[in-house]
Design a protein around this motif. Structure first.
Motif, PDB file in Angstrom:
ATOM      1  N   SER A 189      38.738  48.683  16.457  1.00 51.64           N
ATOM      2  CA  SER A 189      38.168  47.701  15.540  1.00 51.64           C
ATOM      3  C   SER A 189      37.024  48.342  14.761  1.00 51.64           C
ATOM      4  CB  SER A 189      37.661  46.476  16.312  1.00 51.64           C
ATOM      5  OG  SER A 189      36.647  46.878  17.198  1.00 51.64           O
ATOM      6  N   LEU A 190      36.474  47.575  13.856  1.00 51.70           N
ATOM      7  CA  LEU A 190      35.287  47.982  13.122  1.00 51.70           C
ATOM      8  C   LEU A 190      34.137  47.077  13.548  1.00 51.70           C
ATOM      9  CD1 LEU A 190      36.695  48.458   9.502  1.00 51.70           C
ATOM     10  CD2 LEU A 190      36.290  50.213  11.228  1.00 51.70           C
ATOM     11  N   SER A 191      32.964  47.664  13.744  1.00 54.45           N
ATOM     12  CA  SER A 191      31.787  46.865  14.075  1.00 54.45           C
ATOM     13  C   SER A 191      31.311  46.135  12.822  1.00 54.45           C
ATOM     14  CB  SER A 191      30.674  47.768  14.615  1.00 54.45           C
ATOM     15  OG  SER A 191      30.201  48.614  13.586  1.00 54.45           O
ATOM     16  N   GLY A 192      30.270  45.366  12.940  1.00 55.25           N
ATOM     17  CA  GLY A 192      29.734  44.617  11.804  1.00 55.25           C
ATOM     18  C   GLY A 192      29.317  45.500  10.642  1.00 55.25           C
ATOM     19  N   ASP A 193      28.886  46.741  10.930  1.00 56.92           N
ATOM     20  CA  ASP A 193      28.485  47.653   9.854  1.00 56.92           C
ATOM     21  C   ASP A 193      29.614  48.604   9.451  1.00 56.92           C
ATOM     22  OD1 ASP A 193      28.491  49.309  12.070  1.00 56.92           O
ATOM     23  OD2 ASP A 193      26.573  50.258  11.616  1.00 56.92           O
ATOM     24  N   GLY A 194      30.838  48.325   9.922  1.00 53.44           N
ATOM     25  CA  GLY A 194      31.997  49.117   9.513  1.00 53.44           C
ATOM     26  C   GLY A 194      32.190  50.409  10.278  1.00 53.44           C
ATOM     27  N   ALA A 195      31.623  50.510  11.476  1.00 55.38           N
ATOM     28  CA  ALA A 195      31.815  51.706  12.298  1.00 55.38           C
ATOM     29  C   ALA A 195      33.096  51.569  13.119  1.00 55.38           C
ATOM     30  CB  ALA A 195      30.620  51.902  13.227  1.00 55.38           C
ATOM     31  N   PRO A 196      33.969  52.582  13.104  1.00 57.40           N
ATOM     32  CA  PRO A 196      35.185  52.531  13.914  1.00 57.40           C
ATOM     33  C   PRO A 196      34.832  52.607  15.405  1.00 57.40           C
ATOM     34  CG  PRO A 196      35.303  54.295  12.277  1.00 57.40           C
ATOM     35  CD  PRO A 196      33.916  53.785  12.283  1.00 57.40           C
ATOM     36  N   ILE A 197      35.419  51.698  16.195  1.00 57.79           N
ATOM     37  CA  ILE A 197      35.134  51.616  17.627  1.00 57.79           C
ATOM     38  C   ILE A 197      36.452  51.484  18.378  1.00 57.79           C
ATOM     39  CG2 ILE A 197      34.068  50.203  19.440  1.00 57.79           C
ATOM     40  CD1 ILE A 197      32.005  49.331  17.418  1.00 57.79           C
ATOM     41  N   TYR A 198      36.533  52.134  19.547  1.00 55.00           N
ATOM     42  CA  TYR A 198      37.715  51.966  20.386  1.00 55.00           C
ATOM     43  C   TYR A 198      37.293  51.755  21.837  1.00 55.00           C
ATOM     44  CZ  TYR A 198      37.296  56.683  22.279  1.00 55.00           C
ATOM     45  OH  TYR A 198      36.849  57.805  22.926  1.00 55.00           O
ATOM     46  N   THR A 199      38.161  51.111  22.599  1.00 55.98           N
ATOM     47  CA  THR A 199      37.994  50.949  24.039  1.00 55.98           C
ATOM     48  C   THR A 199      39.348  51.223  24.689  1.00 55.98           C
ATOM     49  OG1 THR A 199      38.539  48.595  24.024  1.00 55.98           O
ATOM     50  CG2 THR A 199      36.215  49.168  23.784  1.00 55.98           C
ATOM     51  N   LEU A 200      39.332  51.561  25.977  1.00 55.06           N
ATOM     52  CA  LEU A 200      40.563  51.793  26.710  1.00 55.06           C
ATOM     53  C   LEU A 200      40.451  51.152  28.078  1.00 55.06           C
ATOM     54  CD1 LEU A 200      43.343  53.277  26.745  1.00 55.06           C
ATOM     55  CD2 LEU A 200      42.159  55.140  27.922  1.00 55.06           C
ATOM     56  N   THR A 201      41.493  50.401  28.459  1.00 54.66           N
ATOM     57  CA  THR A 201      41.544  49.819  29.796  1.00 54.66           C
ATOM     58  C   THR A 201      42.799  50.324  30.509  1.00 54.66           C
ATOM     59  OG1 THR A 201      42.716  47.843  29.020  1.00 54.66           O
ATOM     60  CG2 THR A 201      40.311  47.712  29.126  1.00 54.66           C
ATOM     61  N   TYR A 202      42.710  50.396  31.831  1.00 54.76           N
ATOM     62  CA  TYR A 202      43.841  50.771  32.675  1.00 54.76           C
ATOM     63  C   TYR A 202      43.993  49.682  33.727  1.00 54.76           C
ATOM     64  CZ  TYR A 202      46.622  53.247  36.164  1.00 54.76           C
ATOM     65  OH  TYR A 202      47.594  53.602  37.062  1.00 54.76           O
ATOM     66  N   LYS A 203      45.135  49.017  33.696  1.00 54.88           N
ATOM     67  CA  LYS A 203      45.410  47.893  34.600  1.00 54.88           C
ATOM     68  C   LYS A 203      44.292  46.863  34.546  1.00 54.88           C
ATOM     69  CE  LYS A 203      48.256  50.409  37.918  1.00 54.88           C
ATOM     70  NZ  LYS A 203      48.414  50.795  39.324  1.00 54.88           N
ATOM     71  N   GLY A 204      43.792  46.599  33.336  1.00 50.12           N
ATOM     72  CA  GLY A 204      42.775  45.582  33.121  1.00 50.12           C
ATOM     73  C   GLY A 204      41.349  46.023  33.394  1.00 50.12           C
ATOM     74  N   LYS A 205      41.151  47.234  33.888  1.00 47.67           N
ATOM     75  CA  LYS A 205      39.805  47.735  34.164  1.00 47.67           C
ATOM     76  C   LYS A 205      39.381  48.688  33.052  1.00 47.67           C
ATOM     77  CE  LYS A 205      40.026  47.288  39.136  1.00 47.67           C
ATOM     78  NZ  LYS A 205      39.793  47.935  40.424  1.00 47.67           N
ATOM     79  N   GLU A 206      38.149  48.535  32.601  1.00 49.33           N
ATOM     80  CA  GLU A 206      37.635  49.350  31.507  1.00 49.33           C
ATOM     81  C   GLU A 206      37.481  50.803  31.942  1.00 49.33           C
ATOM     82  OE1 GLU A 206      33.593  48.522  30.015  1.00 49.33           O
ATOM     83  OE2 GLU A 206      34.633  48.114  28.129  1.00 49.33           O
ATOM     84  N   VAL A 207      38.159  51.697  31.228  1.00 52.76           N
ATOM     85  CA  VAL A 207      38.090  53.133  31.500  1.00 52.76           C
ATOM     86  C   VAL A 207      37.148  53.796  30.498  1.00 52.76           C
ATOM     87  CG1 VAL A 207      39.432  55.269  31.617  1.00 52.76           C
ATOM     88  CG2 VAL A 207      40.429  53.138  32.428  1.00 52.76           C
ATOM     89  N   ILE A 208      37.251  53.401  29.241  1.00 53.75           N
ATOM     90  CA  ILE A 208      36.352  53.888  28.202  1.00 53.75           C
ATOM     91  C   ILE A 208      35.679  52.676  27.577  1.00 53.75           C
ATOM     92  CG2 ILE A 208      36.160  55.114  26.002  1.00 53.75           C
ATOM     93  CD1 ILE A 208      38.604  56.744  26.795  1.00 53.75           C
ATOM     94  N   LYS A 209      34.362  52.618  27.697  1.00 50.09           N
ATOM     95  CA  LYS A 209      33.591  51.514  27.118  1.00 50.09           C
ATOM     96  C   LYS A 209      33.603  51.652  25.596  1.00 50.09           C
ATOM     97  CE  LYS A 209      30.752  50.942  31.148  1.00 50.09           C
ATOM     98  NZ  LYS A 209      29.491  50.511  31.654  1.00 50.09           N
ATOM     99  N   PRO A 210      33.191  50.607  24.866  1.00 47.54           N
ATOM    100  CA  PRO A 210      33.202  50.709  23.401  1.00 47.54           C
ATOM    101  C   PRO A 210      32.530  51.997  22.924  1.00 47.54           C
ATOM    102  CG  PRO A 210      32.648  48.488  24.070  1.00 47.54           C
ATOM    103  CD  PRO A 210      32.689  49.317  25.321  1.00 47.54           C
ATOM    104  N   SER A 211      33.304  52.793  22.215  1.00 44.72           N
ATOM    105  CA  SER A 211      32.849  54.105  21.745  1.00 44.72           C
ATOM    106  C   SER A 211      33.086  54.225  20.253  1.00 44.72           C
ATOM    107  CB  SER A 211      33.602  55.216  22.478  1.00 44.72           C
ATOM    108  OG  SER A 211      33.408  55.118  23.864  1.00 44.72           O
TER     109      SER A 211
END
Length: 115
Positions: free
Chosen positions: A36-58
C-alpha cells in the motif's frame, strides 16, 4: 501512554492512512503480502505467515542524491497480478522434477514531483 498501546495506536493510524492497498496470497495460502501507500505516498509492504506477522510495515525507497529521493509522493497508476505453475526437470541432481509455482503482483507507481 505505555509502549504497547502507543505501538498499537501507531499501527492502527498507519493502517487507516494506507491507500490503494493490494493483497497477494501464496499459492498455498500460508503467506500473505500486503502492499500500500502511506498517507504521504510512501510504498509500504507487510508479510504474514499463517496469520502471524513476519515482516512489520516496511517502507520501500531509494535515495539517489540528497535532493532526489524515491521515498514518498507516489501514486499507484496500475496493478497486475499473475499466477505461474510449471514443473521442470534438471539435467542432473537428486531431484527429478522441480515445481516452480508462485503468484506475483506488479505495481506501477508514479511520482508526480519528478515529472
Amino acid at each position: 501512554m505505555n509502549r504497547k498501546i502507543r505501538g498499537t495506536l501507531l499501527m492502527f493510524i498507519s493502517t487507516c492512512l494506507m491507500a490503494g492497498a493490494q493483497t497477494l496470497n501464496s499459492p498455498g495460502g500460508k503467506y500473505q503480502m500486503n502492499f500500500s501507500l502511506s498517507g504521504d505516498g510512501a510504498p509500504i509492504y507487510t508479510l504474514t505467515y499463517k496469520g502471524k506477522e513476519v515482516i512489520k510495515p516496511s517502507k520501500l525507497g531509494l535515495e539517489l542524491a540528497p535532493e532526489d529521493n524515491l521515498y514518498s509522493g507516489f501514486q499507484i497508476t496500475n496493478t497486475r497480478t499473475a499466477a505461474f505453475d510449471e514443473t521442470w526437470q534438471p539435467v542432473w541432481g537428486e531431484t527429478r522434477n522441480i515445481r516452480n509455482h508462485y503468484n506475483e503482483l506488479a505495481v506501477t507507481l508514479n511520482q508526480p514531483a519528478t515529472e
